[in-house]
Write a protein that holds these residues in place. Structure first.
Motif, PDB file in Angstrom:
ATOM      1  N   ASP A  45      -0.854  17.574  -7.107  1.00  0.00           N
ATOM      2  CA  ASP A  45      -2.125  16.926  -6.786  1.00  0.00           C
ATOM      3  C   ASP A  45      -1.906  15.880  -5.704  1.00  0.00           C
ATOM      4  N   ILE A  46      -2.305  16.202  -4.483  1.00  0.00           N
ATOM      5  CA  ILE A  46      -2.130  15.286  -3.359  1.00  0.00           C
ATOM      6  C   ILE A  46      -2.953  14.015  -3.548  1.00  0.00           C
ATOM      7  N   ALA A  47      -4.041  14.107  -4.306  1.00  0.00           N
ATOM      8  CA  ALA A  47      -4.874  12.922  -4.541  1.00  0.00           C
ATOM      9  C   ALA A  47      -4.088  11.846  -5.292  1.00  0.00           C
ATOM     10  N   GLN A  48      -3.244  12.265  -6.229  1.00  0.00           N
ATOM     11  CA  GLN A  48      -2.423  11.284  -6.957  1.00  0.00           C
ATOM     12  C   GLN A  48      -1.456  10.586  -6.014  1.00  0.00           C
ATOM     13  N   VAL A  49      -0.847  11.355  -5.133  1.00  0.00           N
ATOM     14  CA  VAL A  49       0.113  10.790  -4.186  1.00  0.00           C
ATOM     15  C   VAL A  49      -0.588   9.815  -3.247  1.00  0.00           C
ATOM     16  N   MET A  50      -1.737  10.214  -2.738  1.00  0.00           N
ATOM     17  CA  MET A  50      -2.474   9.342  -1.827  1.00  0.00           C
ATOM     18  C   MET A  50      -2.981   8.087  -2.540  1.00  0.00           C
ATOM     19  N   LEU A  51      -3.394   8.231  -3.784  1.00  0.00           N
ATOM     20  CA  LEU A  51      -3.833   7.071  -4.557  1.00  0.00           C
ATOM     21  C   LEU A  51      -2.680   6.087  -4.746  1.00  0.00           C
ATOM     22  N   ALA A  52      -1.495   6.602  -5.051  1.00  0.00           N
ATOM     23  CA  ALA A  52      -0.326   5.735  -5.218  1.00  0.00           C
ATOM     24  C   ALA A  52       0.015   5.039  -3.901  1.00  0.00           C
ATOM     25  N   ARG A  53      -0.081   5.752  -2.794  1.00  0.00           N
ATOM     26  CA  ARG A  53       0.202   5.147  -1.487  1.00  0.00           C
ATOM     27  C   ARG A  53      -0.826   4.072  -1.146  1.00  0.00           C
ATOM     28  N   GLN A  54      -2.100   4.348  -1.443  1.00  0.00           N
ATOM     29  CA  GLN A  54      -3.142   3.365  -1.173  1.00  0.00           C
ATOM     30  C   GLN A  54      -2.953   2.115  -2.033  1.00  0.00           C
ATOM     31  N   GLU A  55      -2.601   2.319  -3.292  1.00  0.00           N
ATOM     32  CA  GLU A  55      -2.375   1.182  -4.183  1.00  0.00           C
ATOM     33  C   GLU A  55      -1.217   0.327  -3.670  1.00  0.00           C
ATOM     34  N   ALA A  56      -0.160   0.984  -3.214  1.00  0.00           N
ATOM     35  CA  ALA A  56       0.986   0.242  -2.671  1.00  0.00           C
ATOM     36  C   ALA A  56       0.578  -0.528  -1.415  1.00  0.00           C
ATOM     37  N   GLY A  57      -0.238   0.091  -0.577  1.00  0.00           N
ATOM     38  CA  GLY A  57      -0.705  -0.580   0.633  1.00  0.00           C
ATOM     39  C   GLY A  57      -1.572  -1.787   0.322  1.00  0.00           C
ATOM     40  N   VAL A  58      -2.470  -1.637  -0.636  1.00  0.00           N
ATOM     41  CA  VAL A  58      -3.352  -2.751  -1.029  1.00  0.00           C
ATOM     42  C   VAL A  58      -2.524  -3.888  -1.630  1.00  0.00           C
ATOM     43  N   ALA A  59      -1.555  -3.523  -2.465  1.00  0.00           N
ATOM     44  CA  ALA A  59      -0.711  -4.547  -3.091  1.00  0.00           C
ATOM     45  C   ALA A  59       0.073  -5.321  -2.038  1.00  0.00           C
ATOM     46  N   PHE A  60       0.599  -4.598  -1.046  1.00  0.00           N
ATOM     47  CA  PHE A  60       1.368  -5.258   0.007  1.00  0.00           C
ATOM     48  C   PHE A  60       0.476  -6.157   0.855  1.00  0.00           C
ATOM     49  N   GLU A  61      -0.698  -5.663   1.233  1.00  0.00           N
ATOM     50  CA  GLU A  61      -1.618  -6.477   2.019  1.00  0.00           C
ATOM     51  C   GLU A  61      -2.060  -7.721   1.249  1.00  0.00           C
ATOM     52  N   ALA A  62      -2.307  -7.574  -0.038  1.00  0.00           N
ATOM     53  CA  ALA A  62      -2.695  -8.720  -0.857  1.00  0.00           C
ATOM     54  C   ALA A  62      -1.566  -9.740  -0.917  1.00  0.00           C
ATOM     55  N   THR A  63      -0.334  -9.252  -1.008  1.00  0.00           N
ATOM     56  CA  THR A  63       0.822 -10.151  -1.018  1.00  0.00           C
ATOM     57  C   THR A  63       0.902 -10.935   0.281  1.00  0.00           C
ATOM     58  N   LEU A  64       0.665 -10.253   1.401  1.00  0.00           N
ATOM     59  CA  LEU A  64       0.674 -10.950   2.689  1.00  0.00           C
ATOM     60  C   LEU A  64      -0.421 -12.009   2.765  1.00  0.00           C
ATOM     61  N   GLN A  65      -1.601 -11.692   2.234  1.00  0.00           N
ATOM     62  CA  GLN A  65      -2.698 -12.661   2.260  1.00  0.00           C
ATOM     63  C   GLN A  65      -2.387 -13.883   1.399  1.00  0.00           C
ATOM     64  N   VAL A  66      -1.794 -13.653   0.235  1.00  0.00           N
ATOM     65  CA  VAL A  66      -1.413 -14.774  -0.624  1.00  0.00           C
ATOM     66  C   VAL A  66      -0.363 -15.626   0.077  1.00  0.00           C
ATOM     67  N   ARG A  67       0.611 -14.975   0.700  1.00  0.00           N
ATOM     68  CA  ARG A  67       1.638 -15.721   1.439  1.00  0.00           C
ATOM     69  C   ARG A  67       1.002 -16.572   2.525  1.00  0.00           C
ATOM     70  N   ASN A  68       0.070 -15.999   3.274  1.00  0.00           N
ATOM     71  CA  ASN A  68      -0.583 -16.748   4.344  1.00  0.00           C
ATOM     72  C   ASN A  68      -1.372 -17.937   3.798  1.00  0.00           C
ATOM     73  N   LYS A  69      -2.070 -17.744   2.682  1.00  0.00           N
ATOM     74  CA  LYS A  69      -2.828 -18.844   2.076  1.00  0.00           C
ATOM     75  C   LYS A  69      -1.891 -19.948   1.590  1.00  0.00           C
ATOM     76  N   LEU A  70      -0.770 -19.547   0.976  1.00  0.00           N
ATOM     77  CA  LEU A  70       0.192 -20.547   0.510  1.00  0.00           C
ATOM     78  C   LEU A  70       0.794 -21.321   1.676  1.00  0.00           C
ATOM     79  N   LEU A  71       1.104 -20.620   2.744  1.00  0.00           N
ATOM     80  CA  LEU A  71       1.660 -21.274   3.925  1.00  0.00           C
ATOM     81  C   LEU A  71       0.658 -22.255   4.524  1.00  0.00           C
ATOM     82  N   ASN A  72      -0.610 -21.852   4.609  1.00  0.00           N
ATOM     83  CA  ASN A  72      -1.655 -22.757   5.120  1.00  0.00           C
ATOM     84  C   ASN A  72      -1.814 -23.980   4.222  1.00  0.00           C
ATOM     85  N   ALA A  73      -1.801 -23.781   2.912  1.00  0.00           N
ATOM     86  CA  ALA A  73      -1.924 -24.910   1.984  1.00  0.00           C
ATOM     87  C   ALA A  73      -0.736 -25.854   2.139  1.00  0.00           C
ATOM     88  N   TYR A  74       0.460 -25.301   2.272  1.00  0.00           N
ATOM     89  CA  TYR A  74       1.657 -26.125   2.463  1.00  0.00           C
ATOM     90  C   TYR A  74       1.548 -26.928   3.757  1.00  0.00           C
TER      91      TYR A  74
END
Length: 123
Positions: free
Chosen positions: A86-115
């Motif tokens: 099921d390619i949909a499962q693979v793509m869903l896992a890739r999208q979830e990983a991408g969203v998680a990584f982007e969210a991590t970058l946003q949190v890092r940027n917010k923490l850096l700005n607060a610091y």
């Protein structure tokens, strides 16, 4: 300088963290439902003890992102080997990983700005 600005930065970070956790939980539920019949166990998020410190929370979040990315890689390898059809499962896992990584970058940027805001306050 406004003494409330750093507090607003912290509130923004906490609001962003809550949004990321909500999205992550929603994606995890969708993935678990789609993987139910494929023989893949959904990645389990570590349970955070109440009252844990900020460093522990951050470390736990980074481990969760790493686990999601590892799961995505495992799904891709399984698809390439023909274990998952099921390619949909693979793509869903890739999208979830991408969203998680982007969210991590946003949190890092917010923490850096607060610091940086806190460091500008000294004087």
């Amino acid at each position: 300088m406004n003494g409330l600005r750093p507090m607003t930065g912290v509130q923004d970070v906490m609001a962003l963290r809550s949004a990321v956790l909500e999205r992550s939980n929603a994606l995890r539920e969708v993935r678990a439902a789609s993987e139910a019949g494929q023989g893949f166990a959904p990645a389990q998020a570590p349970v955070q003890a109440p009252g844990a410190g900020f460093a522990d929370t951050l470390n736990s979040a980074l481990r969760q992102v790493n686990a999601v990315q590892q799961h995505s890689g495992d799904m891709q390898v399984a698809y390439e080997r023909g274990q998952v059809t099921d390619i949909a499962q693979v793509m869903l896992a890739r999208q979830e990983a991408g969203v998680a990584f982007e969210a991590t970058l946003q949190v890092r940027n917010k923490l850096l700005n607060a610091y940086q805001d806190i460091m500008r306050m000294g004087g």
